[in-house]
Design a protein around this motif. Structure first.
Motif, PDB file in Angstrom:
ATOM      1  N   THR A 289       0.838  -1.195   0.000  1.00  0.00           N
ATOM      2  CA  THR A 289       0.000   0.000   0.000  1.00  0.00           C
ATOM      3  C   THR A 289       0.879   1.254   0.000  1.00  0.00           C
ATOM      4  O   THR A 289       2.108   1.172   0.076  1.00  0.00           O
ATOM      5  CB  THR A 289      -0.915   0.040   1.240  1.00  0.00           C
ATOM      6  N   ALA A 290       0.217   2.396  -0.007  1.00  0.00           N
ATOM      7  CA  ALA A 290       0.951   3.664   0.058  1.00  0.00           C
ATOM      8  C   ALA A 290       1.701   3.804   1.375  1.00  0.00           C
ATOM      9  O   ALA A 290       2.629   4.604   1.483  1.00  0.00           O
ATOM     10  CB  ALA A 290      -0.024   4.832  -0.108  1.00  0.00           C
ATOM     11  N   ALA A 291       1.288   3.028   2.380  1.00  0.00           N
ATOM     12  CA  ALA A 291       1.921   3.124   3.704  1.00  0.00           C
ATOM     13  C   ALA A 291       3.105   2.180   3.864  1.00  0.00           C
ATOM     14  O   ALA A 291       3.749   2.183   4.925  1.00  0.00           O
ATOM     15  CB  ALA A 291       0.886   2.828   4.791  1.00  0.00           C
ATOM     16  N   GLU A 292       3.397   1.390   2.852  1.00  0.00           N
ATOM     17  CA  GLU A 292       4.502   0.441   2.996  1.00  0.00           C
ATOM     18  C   GLU A 292       5.792   1.182   3.349  1.00  0.00           C
ATOM     19  O   GLU A 292       6.151   2.166   2.708  1.00  0.00           O
ATOM     20  CB  GLU A 292       4.691  -0.359   1.709  1.00  0.00           C
ATOM     21  N   GLY A 293       6.478   0.714   4.379  1.00  0.00           N
ATOM     22  CA  GLY A 293       7.698   1.358   4.850  1.00  0.00           C
ATOM     23  C   GLY A 293       7.491   2.265   6.038  1.00  0.00           C
ATOM     24  O   GLY A 293       8.465   2.785   6.604  1.00  0.00           O
ATOM     25  N   TRP A 294       6.209   2.451   6.459  1.00  0.00           N
ATOM     26  CA  TRP A 294       5.968   3.353   7.596  1.00  0.00           C
ATOM     27  C   TRP A 294       6.638   2.829   8.851  1.00  0.00           C
ATOM     28  O   TRP A 294       7.094   3.630   9.681  1.00  0.00           O
ATOM     29  CB  TRP A 294       4.464   3.549   7.837  1.00  0.00           C
ATOM     30  N   LEU A 295       6.708   1.512   9.017  1.00  0.00           N
ATOM     31  CA  LEU A 295       7.301   0.955  10.227  1.00  0.00           C
ATOM     32  C   LEU A 295       8.773   1.347  10.343  1.00  0.00           C
ATOM     33  O   LEU A 295       9.269   1.620  11.444  1.00  0.00           O
ATOM     34  CB  LEU A 295       7.125  -0.565  10.249  1.00  0.00           C
ATOM     35  N   ASP A 296       9.471   1.388   9.213  1.00  0.00           N
ATOM     36  CA  ASP A 296      10.872   1.830   9.231  1.00  0.00           C
ATOM     37  C   ASP A 296      10.974   3.278   9.701  1.00  0.00           C
ATOM     38  O   ASP A 296      11.882   3.642  10.461  1.00  0.00           O
ATOM     39  CB  ASP A 296      11.487   1.690   7.840  1.00  0.00           C
ATOM     40  N   ASP A 297      10.029   4.107   9.232  1.00  0.00           N
ATOM     41  CA  ASP A 297      10.018   5.506   9.673  1.00  0.00           C
ATOM     42  C   ASP A 297       9.781   5.601  11.179  1.00  0.00           C
ATOM     43  O   ASP A 297      10.399   6.419  11.874  1.00  0.00           O
ATOM     44  CB  ASP A 297       8.909   6.283   8.945  1.00  0.00           C
ATOM     45  N   ALA A 298       8.853   4.768  11.677  1.00  0.00           N
ATOM     46  CA  ALA A 298       8.531   4.796  13.105  1.00  0.00           C
ATOM     47  C   ALA A 298       9.719   4.347  13.951  1.00  0.00           C
ATOM     48  O   ALA A 298       9.990   4.919  15.012  1.00  0.00           O
ATOM     49  CB  ALA A 298       7.314   3.916  13.377  1.00  0.00           C
ATOM     50  N   VAL A 299      10.432   3.327  13.477  1.00  0.00           N
ATOM     51  CA  VAL A 299      11.625   2.868  14.202  1.00  0.00           C
ATOM     52  C   VAL A 299      12.667   3.978  14.240  1.00  0.00           C
ATOM     53  O   VAL A 299      13.312   4.217  15.275  1.00  0.00           O
ATOM     54  CB  VAL A 299      12.197   1.591  13.550  1.00  0.00           C
ATOM     55  N   SER A 300      12.832   4.673  13.126  1.00  0.00           N
ATOM     56  CA  SER A 300      13.792   5.789  13.096  1.00  0.00           C
ATOM     57  C   SER A 300      13.397   6.875  14.088  1.00  0.00           C
ATOM     58  O   SER A 300      14.260   7.475  14.751  1.00  0.00           O
ATOM     59  CB  SER A 300      13.862   6.385  11.686  1.00  0.00           C
ATOM     60  N   PHE A 301      12.085   7.134  14.199  1.00  0.00           N
ATOM     61  CA  PHE A 301      11.602   8.115  15.169  1.00  0.00           C
ATOM     62  C   PHE A 301      11.937   7.669  16.591  1.00  0.00           C
ATOM     63  O   PHE A 301      12.416   8.472  17.416  1.00  0.00           O
ATOM     64  CB  PHE A 301      10.089   8.286  15.009  1.00  0.00           C
ATOM     65  N   TRP A 302      11.693   6.414  16.904  1.00  0.00           N
ATOM     66  CA  TRP A 302      12.008   5.861  18.226  1.00  0.00           C
ATOM     67  C   TRP A 302      13.509   5.969  18.494  1.00  0.00           C
ATOM     68  O   TRP A 302      13.933   6.407  19.567  1.00  0.00           O
ATOM     69  CB  TRP A 302      11.526   4.417  18.281  1.00  0.00           C
ATOM     70  N   GLU A 303      14.314   5.579  17.513  1.00  0.00           N
ATOM     71  CA  GLU A 303      15.764   5.614  17.693  1.00  0.00           C
ATOM     72  C   GLU A 303      16.270   7.042  17.896  1.00  0.00           C
ATOM     73  O   GLU A 303      17.243   7.263  18.635  1.00  0.00           O
ATOM     74  CB  GLU A 303      16.442   4.962  16.481  1.00  0.00           C
ATOM     75  N   LYS A 304      15.613   7.998  17.263  1.00  0.00           N
ATOM     76  CA  LYS A 304      15.984   9.401  17.468  1.00  0.00           C
ATOM     77  C   LYS A 304      15.748   9.810  18.920  1.00  0.00           C
ATOM     78  O   LYS A 304      16.565  10.530  19.524  1.00  0.00           O
ATOM     79  CB  LYS A 304      15.178  10.296  16.525  1.00  0.00           C
ATOM     80  N   GLN A 305      14.637   9.329  19.504  1.00  0.00           N
ATOM     81  CA  GLN A 305      14.351   9.648  20.908  1.00  0.00           C
ATOM     82  C   GLN A 305      15.357   8.981  21.837  1.00  0.00           C
ATOM     83  O   GLN A 305      15.784   9.574  22.840  1.00  0.00           O
ATOM     84  CB  GLN A 305      12.924   9.210  21.273  1.00  0.00           C
ATOM     85  N   ILE A 306      15.760   7.758  21.499  1.00  0.00           N
ATOM     86  CA  ILE A 306      16.772   7.058  22.302  1.00  0.00           C
ATOM     87  C   ILE A 306      18.071   7.853  22.296  1.00  0.00           C
ATOM     88  O   ILE A 306      18.718   8.058  23.342  1.00  0.00           O
ATOM     89  CB  ILE A 306      17.008   5.638  21.747  1.00  0.00           C
ATOM     90  N   GLU A 307      18.450   8.309  21.106  1.00  0.00           N
ATOM     91  CA  GLU A 307      19.695   9.072  20.981  1.00  0.00           C
ATOM     92  C   GLU A 307      19.620  10.366  21.783  1.00  0.00           C
ATOM     93  O   GLU A 307      20.587  10.738  22.475  1.00  0.00           O
ATOM     94  CB  GLU A 307      19.958   9.372  19.504  1.00  0.00           C
ATOM     95  N   LYS A 308      18.490  11.051  21.719  1.00  0.00           N
ATOM     96  CA  LYS A 308      18.325  12.279  22.490  1.00  0.00           C
ATOM     97  C   LYS A 308      18.449  12.013  23.980  1.00  0.00           C
ATOM     98  O   LYS A 308      19.117  12.752  24.718  1.00  0.00           O
ATOM     99  CB  LYS A 308      16.957  12.901  22.194  1.00  0.00           C
ATOM    100  N   ASN A 309      17.789  10.956  24.442  1.00  0.00           N
ATOM    101  CA  ASN A 309      17.803  10.640  25.873  1.00  0.00           C
ATOM    102  C   ASN A 309      19.189  10.237  26.341  1.00  0.00           C
ATOM    103  O   ASN A 309      19.578  10.525  27.483  1.00  0.00           O
ATOM    104  CB  ASN A 309      16.806   9.522  26.175  1.00  0.00           C
ATOM    105  N   ASN A 310      19.938   9.571  25.481  1.00  0.00           N
ATOM    106  CA  ASN A 310      21.293   9.173  25.860  1.00  0.00           C
ATOM    107  C   ASN A 310      22.214  10.388  25.978  1.00  0.00           C
ATOM    108  O   ASN A 310      23.130  10.413  26.804  1.00  0.00           O
ATOM    109  CB  ASN A 310      21.861   8.195  24.828  1.00  0.00           C
ATOM    110  N   ILE A 311      21.967  11.396  25.131  1.00  0.00           N
ATOM    111  CA  ILE A 311      22.769  12.622  25.212  1.00  0.00           C
ATOM    112  C   ILE A 311      22.461  13.364  26.509  1.00  0.00           C
ATOM    113  O   ILE A 311      23.339  13.880  27.198  1.00  0.00           O
ATOM    114  CB  ILE A 311      22.485  13.521  23.989  1.00  0.00           C
ATOM    115  N   ILE A 312      21.163  13.406  26.838  1.00  0.00           N
ATOM    116  CA  ILE A 312      20.762  14.080  28.078  1.00  0.00           C
ATOM    117  C   ILE A 312      21.340  13.371  29.287  1.00  0.00           C
ATOM    118  O   ILE A 312      21.830  13.963  30.227  1.00  0.00           O
ATOM    119  CB  ILE A 312      19.220  14.111  28.184  1.00  0.00           C
TER     120      ILE A 312
END
Length: 656
Positions: A633-656
């Protein structure tokens, strides 16, 4: 789904035959075969499972799949037919271009077609005494085979695709009834196909070709197929002969080109393509007058193993052949062979997800496996009943490929089979894949708690975890579409993923989620997971649960006092509440969702962003409710985007 009587099916088939789809034309070589395919080769052809360079494969079981009777009735989700007119040149003198012809093709567009998506394209040629309207009909008078395609796409058996029905008829619709003329026309048709029809189709509709230039069209050959019955099969072989740069998949049915194997071998060698650059699925019937010559061609092609490798169980081959017992040269055969080809072209291979990648992985289940056989498999013990909704009123279908869930769309049967096999393999390997979250005493005091627990999709030891929560309107848990696929994909990425089976009801569901997160923290060492920066995932009702737990915390719902998630991942729920306590949130939804408004979801995220909370929003054109991981579907690949979003938050929290 409404069923129709066997007599009605017979009438439908008769009507199709009369329309010319399966006329017993003389367009095929009817010479008697001197020998038949050997028994050893038939045994070898029990199943074909072939990877190609494009990452797609074709898998053909020993028996040809019959079209379900209910597929002949009109589908709830119907594609559309359009007439496409284009200019070409009189076939016999195409190079001189002495006469311009206005030709028509019938184009099938799947339900919810949108230019935002990319679609595979299949060109389906008619047989003798027929024309471009024979297979699928016209916009004003669609055929029953269009119903079959609509239903197969709606069920998830076939990925949404574009089907083009052209004609090799030249100046008259009666051309296909003239045997010698039809032979000349099919031999010349490749000029029109490559130079006029394909650019007209894929210049207008959304395919994988970036443009209608020859360079872009050939670059997209992995996503294009050609097939035909009877004289349409002859056209298919000629397309293979002249247009191998444009097509990967070929579906010849009951019509031969030549019994000279060396001729076919030279086509491949002269094309510059290797044996793994194309796939041929050939079909005929035991009572088909064209079967002997057709079978002889296939047999003689197999003698040239540099070009044609007979597909077997070792995922090594580019040619498979099936002959249906009792089938003749008629409309029923034509429809069923085409249905089988489209079932298996462009199917992505299921990725085995063994924790240890051992060679002991087995395919215990198939699309035809009964749901009850999975539920009652002794490998799963008592929890097998929770793999599918405990309340059977919320799902239908007897087999894994026929599974339907209330409020959900686009269930991928291959993913269902993959998940069931993953669970079975891990259970047989002695791994724990299900955990109770309540004690026996607690379940005795509240029997509804017996229908709860965590399915564990193990990733890498010491990696972070996610809890996936399926929707179901707080009436049931649609895990097979809305949490199991997500958890499996997350585990493939190395994360430890859990799918929660909870009690119906918003309050009890949140209590079960709080208890589940507490259980995971309490057993982190045993589970070999990292509890920092975990994430909560959910679709529909499951998304609300994730948002509530993220906002209020686990202690609010009776769990332990634990850290809030690093990210909440939400799909399709019209949830509007927000607060300063909300974690960073990712949202995706379809703009045709009649249950969850994308505008409501976007408004909530806009309000959260105004409070300084990190958010990300995606809306997908043409998608309705419950699309899961969005394959095809048009949404194929959204899960990869969501994982990247989660990983971005992990990286931010690790810096803090």
């Amino acid at each position: 789904m409404k069923r129709i009587a066997a007599s009605a099916v017979s009438a439908i088939i008769a009507a199709v035959m009369l329309s010319g789809c399966g006329s017993a034309d003389q367009a095929v070589n009817t010479a008697s075969a001197q020998k038949m395919i050997s028994t050893s080769k038939e045994e070898k052809n029990m199943s074909a499972d072939i990877k190609t360079n494009s990452g797609y494969y074709a898998e053909f079981p020993q028996e040809i799949t019959e079209i379900p009777r209910e597929y002949f009735s009109a589908a709830n989700e119907q594609g559309t037919l359009e007439e496409l007119y284009y200019d070409t040149y009189e076939s016999m003198t195409y190079d001189e271009k002495t006469q311009t012809l206005k030709k028509r093709a019938i184009v099938y567009l799947p339900y919810d077609y949108t230019d935002e998506n990319k679609y595979n394209v299949f060109y389906l040629m008619h047989g003798g005494w027929s024309n471009e309207t024979t297979s699928l009909g016209t916009p004003d008078d669609p055929s029953v085979f269009k119903n079959v395609i609509d239903n197969a796409i709606a069920s998830g058996e076939i990925d949404p695709l574009i089907i083009v029905c052209p004609t090799y008829n030249n100046t008259s619709e009666s051309d296909s009834g003239d045997y010698s003329l039809a032979l000349r026309l099919t031999d010349n048709y490749h000029n029109e196909l490559m130079n006029d029809l394909i650019p007209a189709v894929e210049g207008k509709y959304s395919s994988y070709a970036e443009s209608a230039s020859a360079e872009d069209l050939t670059a997209a050959r992995d996503h294009r197929g050609f097939g035909g019955f009877s004289m349409g099969s002859v056209a298919t072989w000629h397309t293979f002969e002249y247009c191998l740069d444009y097509f990967r998949y070929f579906l010849p049915m009951s019509g031969s080109l030549t019994t000279d194997g060396s001729y076919m071998d030279n086509i491949v060698k002269n094309s510059g393509h290797g044996w793994d650059d194309f796939f041929i699925a050939a079909f005929t019937g035991t009572d088909d007058f064209a079967a002997s010559a057709f079978e002889r061609q296939i047999e003689n092609m197999q003698d040239y193993t540099d070009s044609f490798k007979y597909a077997d169980n070792e995922r090594d081959g580019n040619l498979t052949y099936r002959k249906k017992e009792g089938y003749s040269h008629d409309g029923r055969a034509s429809m069923e062979y085409t249905y089988n080809g489209l079932l298996r072209f462009w199917r992505k291979p299921a990725e085995n997800n063994n924790a240890d990648n051992s060679d002991d992985y087995k395919e215990y289940y198939t699309r035809k496996t009964k749901i009850s056989d999975v539920i009652n498999d002794t490998a799963f013990g008592d929890y097998g009943r929770m793999i599918f909704p405990v309340d059977e009123g919320y799902y239908s279908g007897d087999t894994l490929e026929a599974l339907r869930l209330t409020w959900y769309t686009r269930i991928d049967p291959d993913k269902t089979v993959e998940i069931a096999n993953y669970m079975k393999n891990r259970a047989e390997n002695g791994d724990t894949i299900f955990y109770d979250i309540y004690t026996d005493e607690e379940k005795a005091a509240d029997p509804e708690k017996a229908d709860t627990g965590l399915f564990f999709f193990k990733g890498n030891s010491g990696e972070k975890f996610a809890v996936c929560n399926a929707g179901g309107g707080f009436a049931y848990v649609g895990a097979m579409q809305d949490s199991f696929p997500h958890a499996l994909e997350l585990s493939k990425k190395g994360y430890n993923a859990f799918a929660l089976i909870y009690r119906p009801g918003a309050q009890t569901a949140c209590e079960d989620l709080a208890r589940a997160i507490s259980f995971i923290f309490e057993h982190a060492e045993e589970l070999e997971i990292d509890t920092e920066n975990y994430s909560l995932w959910g679709g529909s009702a499951g998304a609300r649960m994730s948002a509530w737990l993220g906002s209020y915390g686990t202690e609010y719902f009776g769990g332990n006092d634990l850290p809030r998630p690093a990210a909440v991942i939400m799909q399709y729920t019209g949830f509007s509440d927000y607060s300063r306590n909300d974690p960073p949130t990712y949202v995706c939804v379809g703009d045709s969702d009649g249950i969850a408004s994308w505008r409501v979801m976007k408004s909530r995220l806009d309000n959260m962003s105004a409070l300084g909370i990190d958010t990300e929003f995606h809306v997908y054109s043409g998608l309705g409710h419950g699309f899961g991981i969005g394959t095809g579907t048009a949404a194929e690949g959204w899960l990869d985007d969501a994982v990247s979003f989660w990983e971005k938050q992990i990286e931010k929290n690790n810096i803090i």
